[in-house]
Design a protein around this motif. Structure first.
Motif, short mmCIF file in Angstrom:
data_model
loop_
_atom_site.label_atom_id
_atom_site.label_comp_id
_atom_site.label_asym_id
_atom_site.label_seq_id
_atom_site.Cartn_x
_atom_site.Cartn_y
_atom_site.Cartn_z
N SER A 1 6.64 -1.71 0.88
CA SER A 1 8.05 -1.51 0.49
C SER A 1 8.39 -0.04 0.23
O SER A 1 9.55 0.28 0.02
CB SER A 1 8.39 -2.35 -0.75
OG SER A 1 7.78 -1.82 -1.90
N ASP A 2 7.35 0.84 0.22
CA ASP A 2 7.65 2.26 -0.05
C ASP A 2 8.43 2.36 -1.37
O ASP A 2 9.39 3.12 -1.49
CB ASP A 2 8.48 2.82 1.13
CG ASP A 2 8.46 4.33 1.22
OD1 ASP A 2 7.99 4.97 0.28
OD2 ASP A 2 8.97 4.84 2.23
N ALA A 3 7.99 1.55 -2.35
CA ALA A 3 8.72 1.44 -3.61
C ALA A 3 8.71 2.75 -4.39
O ALA A 3 7.69 3.42 -4.48
CB ALA A 3 8.11 0.34 -4.47
N TYR B 1 0.82 -1.23 0.00
CA TYR B 1 0.00 0.00 0.00
C TYR B 1 0.84 1.26 0.00
O TYR B 1 0.32 2.35 0.22
CB TYR B 1 -0.96 -0.03 1.21
CG TYR B 1 -1.83 -1.26 1.14
CD1 TYR B 1 -2.83 -1.36 0.17
CD2 TYR B 1 -1.60 -2.36 1.96
CE1 TYR B 1 -3.59 -2.50 0.04
CE2 TYR B 1 -2.36 -3.51 1.84
CZ TYR B 1 -3.35 -3.57 0.87
OH TYR B 1 -4.10 -4.71 0.72
N HIS B 2 2.14 1.11 -0.25
CA HIS B 2 3.03 2.27 -0.21
C HIS B 2 3.94 2.24 -1.45
O HIS B 2 4.98 1.58 -1.44
CB HIS B 2 3.84 2.25 1.09
CG HIS B 2 4.53 3.53 1.41
ND1 HIS B 2 4.89 3.89 2.69
CD2 HIS B 2 4.93 4.56 0.63
CE1 HIS B 2 5.48 5.06 2.67
NE2 HIS B 2 5.54 5.49 1.42
N THR B 3 3.50 2.93 -2.50
CA THR B 3 4.26 2.97 -3.76
C THR B 3 4.25 4.38 -4.33
O THR B 3 3.24 5.09 -4.23
CB THR B 3 3.65 2.01 -4.80
OG1 THR B 3 2.32 2.44 -5.11
CG2 THR B 3 3.62 0.57 -4.32
N HIS B 4 5.37 4.78 -4.91
CA HIS B 4 5.50 6.13 -5.48
C HIS B 4 5.68 6.04 -6.99
O HIS B 4 6.56 5.33 -7.47
CB HIS B 4 6.71 6.84 -4.85
CG HIS B 4 6.53 7.10 -3.39
ND1 HIS B 4 5.86 8.21 -2.92
CD2 HIS B 4 6.89 6.38 -2.30
CE1 HIS B 4 5.84 8.17 -1.59
NE2 HIS B 4 6.45 7.07 -1.19
N SER B 5 4.85 6.76 -7.71
CA SER B 5 4.87 6.72 -9.18
C SER B 5 5.54 7.98 -9.72
O SER B 5 6.03 8.82 -8.97
CB SER B 5 3.45 6.65 -9.71
OG SER B 5 2.81 7.89 -9.43
ZN LIG Z 1 6.92 6.84 0.78
#
Ligand SMILES: [Zn+2]
Ligand SMILES: [Zn+2]
Length: 282
Positions: free
Chosen positions: A235-237, A5-9
């Motif tokens: 993963s804060d990907a 639930y933690h991904t950066h685009s």
């Molecule tokens: Zn983040």
């Protein structure tokens, strides 16, 4: 199977497009996926979604929610808490859930905002100029802001709870076993428990090689387990290749600590689901 639930685009400082994350989710068995770019802030921020792009960000995700059927897609933002400036409440009505994170702690005398997870040089400059060189006061302020966020504008998920430790390599400046530090953690967990929030177990420090352990540290996870506070593995990907990075070892760690379930979004509702080191068991 996994969730994240933690991904950066590319709408913020992420390097991958939504579709690249979705392809990666298919390859890696991620069945429930949330997009959580850095929310806009009312000052110059290079790594945030720009205010004028926010509607497109929402529209793009809404479109994916409609057309992608094999993966559950969720719309979120990782929102900063700066008292009187921005908070998770500001955007929550447009989102499926919110991640609340502290990246900014107070301001330099010249008005610049102090980023606690920027360069180490900038971090030390902030300790020096904002806190008169008192590292302990600076760290305490970080956790005070976390508690103020939980108390006044609680997010669904508390993001990287102890990320400020990224600036304390090999416990150079203080020990996590110091009683004042443990007290900050305990006070913060008490509020999280009362507010019934989810704590993410964030693997970014591991694959970035900036922290030898997850955020939060394993000893904190032990207290979280004792309090039966719900957790979710994220993963804060910032790139699709990191979508499930270090998930197996993190799930194994959680099992070892005694966790029996992790929280996932399923059909729009948070549920606690059994898991093992190969993923969630549904
Ligand atoms: Zn983040
Ligand atoms: Zn963050």
């Amino acid at each position: 199977m996994w969730t994240n639930y933690h991904t950066h685009s590319k709408y913020c400082d992420g390097k991958s497009e939504f579709n690249e994350y979705i392809d990666s989710a298919r390859r890696n068995g991620v069945v429930s996926l949330g997009f959580s770019s850095h929310a806009p802030v009312p000052f110059d921020c290079k790594w945030c979604v720009q205010k004028e792009d926010l509607l497109a960000y929402f529209d793009n995700i809404n479109d994916l929610k409609k057309h992608v059927h094999d993966i559950e897609i969720y719309k979120s933002l990782e929102i900063d808490f700066i008292p009187g400036v921005v908070s998770p409440f500001e955007y929550k009505d447009d989102l499926d859930y919110t991640i609340g994170s502290i990246h900014f702690v107070d301001q330099f005398p010249d008005g610049r905002r102090w980023e606690i997870d920027g360069s180490h040089e900038l971090f030390l400059e902030g300790v020096d100029k904002i806190f008169n060189g008192n590292m302990k006061d600076a760290v305490i302020r970080y956790f005070e802001l976390t508690r103020e966020m939980i108390f006044s504008a609680a997010p669904t998920i508390v993001g990287h709870l102890d990320k400020i430790k990224i600036q304390n390599p090999s416990e150079k400046y203080y020990l996590e076993a110091d009683s004042w530090y443990q007290d900050q953690i305990l006070q913060t967990l008490r509020l999280i428990d009362q507010a019934q929030l989810i704590v993410e177990v964030n693997t970014r420090g591991l694959y970035q090689k900036k922290s030898p352990t997850t955020y939060p540290s394993p000893w904190i996870l032990e207290i979280i387990r004792e309090k039966d506070i719900p957790v979710t593995i994220n993963s804060d990907a910032h790139h699709e290749k990191d979508l499930v990075s270090h998930f197996e070892e993190t799930a194994a760690l959680l099992k070892e600590i005694g966790f029996t379930n992790v929280s996932i979004l399923r059909g729009g509702t948070w549920q606690r689901i059994p898991f093992n080191e190969t993923g969630i068991l549904i």
